[in-house]
Design a protein around this motif. Structure first.
Motif, PDB file in Angstrom:
ATOM      1  N   GLN A 263      83.639  -8.003  71.627  1.00 40.36           N
ATOM      2  CA  GLN A 263      83.640  -7.084  72.768  1.00 40.36           C
ATOM      3  C   GLN A 263      84.438  -5.826  72.442  1.00 40.36           C
ATOM      4  O   GLN A 263      84.047  -4.721  72.837  1.00 40.36           O
ATOM      5  CB  GLN A 263      84.204  -7.783  74.002  1.00 40.36           C
ATOM      6  N   ALA A 264      85.518  -5.978  71.703  1.00 39.51           N
ATOM      7  CA  ALA A 264      86.324  -4.812  71.315  1.00 39.51           C
ATOM      8  C   ALA A 264      85.600  -3.944  70.295  1.00 39.51           C
ATOM      9  O   ALA A 264      85.833  -2.726  70.229  1.00 39.51           O
ATOM     10  CB  ALA A 264      87.664  -5.279  70.751  1.00 39.51           C
ATOM     11  N   ALA A 265      84.726  -4.550  69.493  1.00 32.27           N
ATOM     12  CA  ALA A 265      84.027  -3.808  68.445  1.00 32.27           C
ATOM     13  C   ALA A 265      82.765  -3.124  68.946  1.00 32.27           C
ATOM     14  O   ALA A 265      82.242  -2.212  68.288  1.00 32.27           O
ATOM     15  CB  ALA A 265      83.664  -4.751  67.302  1.00 32.27           C
ATOM     16  N   ALA A 266      82.238  -3.553  70.079  1.00 32.21           N
ATOM     17  CA  ALA A 266      80.980  -3.011  70.593  1.00 32.21           C
ATOM     18  C   ALA A 266      81.170  -1.553  71.016  1.00 32.21           C
ATOM     19  O   ALA A 266      82.070  -1.232  71.791  1.00 32.21           O
ATOM     20  CB  ALA A 266      80.490  -3.850  71.767  1.00 32.21           C
ATOM     21  N   LYS A 267      80.317  -0.688  70.504  1.00 36.08           N
ATOM     22  CA  LYS A 267      80.400   0.739  70.819  1.00 36.08           C
ATOM     23  C   LYS A 267      79.130   1.425  70.324  1.00 36.08           C
ATOM     24  O   LYS A 267      78.361   0.844  69.538  1.00 36.08           O
ATOM     25  CB  LYS A 267      81.622   1.367  70.157  1.00 36.08           C
ATOM     26  N   PRO A 268      78.890   2.654  70.751  1.00 37.23           N
ATOM     27  CA  PRO A 268      77.723   3.376  70.240  1.00 37.23           C
ATOM     28  C   PRO A 268      77.790   3.496  68.719  1.00 37.23           C
ATOM     29  O   PRO A 268      78.855   3.732  68.142  1.00 37.23           O
ATOM     30  CB  PRO A 268      77.842   4.753  70.906  1.00 37.23           C
ATOM     31  N   LEU A 318      73.276   0.532  69.058  1.00 37.88           N
ATOM     32  CA  LEU A 318      73.728   0.561  70.450  1.00 37.88           C
ATOM     33  C   LEU A 318      73.958   1.994  70.910  1.00 37.88           C
ATOM     34  O   LEU A 318      74.486   2.835  70.166  1.00 37.88           O
ATOM     35  CB  LEU A 318      75.023  -0.247  70.593  1.00 37.88           C
ATOM     36  N   LYS A 319      73.572   2.243  72.179  1.00 30.55           N
ATOM     37  CA  LYS A 319      73.717   3.566  72.776  1.00 30.55           C
ATOM     38  C   LYS A 319      74.308   3.433  74.180  1.00 30.55           C
ATOM     39  O   LYS A 319      74.161   2.388  74.813  1.00 30.55           O
ATOM     40  CB  LYS A 319      72.357   4.271  72.861  1.00 30.55           C
ATOM     41  N   PRO A 320      74.964   4.484  74.663  1.00 34.55           N
ATOM     42  CA  PRO A 320      75.505   4.431  76.023  1.00 34.55           C
ATOM     43  C   PRO A 320      74.427   4.087  77.051  1.00 34.55           C
ATOM     44  O   PRO A 320      73.294   4.587  76.974  1.00 34.55           O
ATOM     45  CB  PRO A 320      76.046   5.847  76.238  1.00 34.55           C
TER      46      PRO A 320
END
Length: 367
Positions: A263-268, A318-320
């Protein structure tokens, strides 16, 4: 443009005259009308250069109008042939409807054959399934707000469920307590069948709650969610009902580390496969890789399992605005099962969860 207009634009750009949407959940997404027709025919027809129409069982026609649908809706009676009526309504709009796009991931063979019989000269080459998946992929601010509210009700459900644990209740009894409390608050539907599993029962990732009494000094797994204004929540927590053994503590700690790290690593910019690997590496290095037997996560929105899958082999970036679950699990047959899950939405620089119930190991007193 609206979601409907985006499909119309795609049809025109790709030289299709008609788009046939058969999945009732996608019909809800595009029209605001929600109904599972079961064996009856419910369909949305979108045209590249004309207004769309809904085709529904006669008993649903007024409900379609009440849902705010501003275009034509046509109904049929149970004894009537729905595809004969559909043919008539389409021929009123297009004299030679030859170029179709359909949901190849949904339309069943029987209905497709009926469609072919009514339009023998048509070609059904277009595939709307990936187009709709991409359309639903990025949530609007309004959609995210509805998902956030649904998440708050999931947190409420966890609170009720934790308090309901007692050796005098079965897993099914606890489910009943949760769902009754939700209905008392006006939340009439869960997003899927609520799961409560005690002890070794939790080693079945999608097992149904049983008539077994809640076991003392064991882990209890909760997986639940609600529907709020057409949007769902989905979350899992595992708690200790009394003092648990070291093995159970260890697998909980490992699963929690995997969930929090992912969860901490998830980002665009990160891919779905990379995110899955982050969580999986932690569980594998701890020696429990063989017991993590599903993908890390799935998309969510109006339904609990949407595009995309957060899993090995998926190079989607992954995108916003993307929304999905992060839910590592360790399931050891005959011993215990742990799953910890939040659904999240991608922001400009990370993700935010829809549920906020603590993920620290909660030790509840035996009663």
């Amino acid at each position: 443009m609206s979601h409907l207009e985006n499909i119309q634009t795609w049809l025109a750009k790709n030289n299709y005259q008609i788009g046939y949407i058969s999945d009732y959940q996608n019909i809800q997404y595009f029209t605001g009308f929600s109904s599972d027709p079961v064996e009856r025919t419910l369909a949305l027809f979108i045209f590249s250069d004309q207004d769309p129409f809904i085709f529904a069982p006669a008993l649903e026609v007024e409900a379609v109008k009440e849902a705010g649908w501003n275009f034509p809706v046509y109904g049929y009676l149970d004894h009537e042939d729905p595809y004969s009526i559909i043919k008539d309504k389409i021929l009123q709009r297009i004299s030679q409807p030859k170029r179709w796009a359909i949901e190849k991931g949904n339309l069943n063979v029987s209905r497709f054959e009926q469609l072919q019989q009514k339009f023998p000269n048509a070609k059904f080459n277009g595939n709307l399934t990936p187009v709709i998946q991409k359309e639903r992929l990025i949530k609007t601010a309004d959609e995210i707000e509805k998902l956030r509210i649904a998440g708050k009700w999931a947190d409420f459900a966890f609170e009720v469920g934790f308090k309901a644990l007692t050796t005098k209740r079965t897993e099914q009894d606890v489910v009943a307590e949760i769902e009754y409390a939700l209905k008392q608050k006006g939340i009439m539907h869960t997003s899927f069948d609520t799961i409560v599993q005690s002890g070794t029962n939790a080693a079945e990732p999608h097992g149904a709650p049983k008539k077994d009494f809640i076991q003392p000094n064991k882990l209890v797994l909760f997986d639940l969610g609600v529907i709020y204004d057409g949007y769902i929540s989905d979350a899992s927590r595992t708690v200790a009902f009394g003092q648990i053994n070291q093995k159970s503590q260890d697998i909980y700690k490992i699963c929690l580390e995997a969930q929090l790290t992912a969860q901490a690593a998830a980002k665009p910019g990160i891919t779905a496969a990379e995110l899955d690997r982050i969580a999986r590496n932690i569980i594998e290095k701890a020696g429990y890789g063989q017991y993590f037997i599903h993908r890390l996560g799935h998309g969510m929105g109006q339904s609990e399992h949407e595009f995309p899958s957060i899993m090995e082999g998926n190079d989607l970036v992954l995108k916003p605005g993307m929304c999905f679950s992060i839910e590592p699990g360790i399931y050891i047959p005959g011993i215990a099962g742990v799953r910890i899950e939040d659904c999240v939405y991608v922001t400009a620089d990370g993700v935010e969860p829809f549920t906020h119930t603590s993920k620290d190991l909660k030790i509840l007193p035996v009663k």
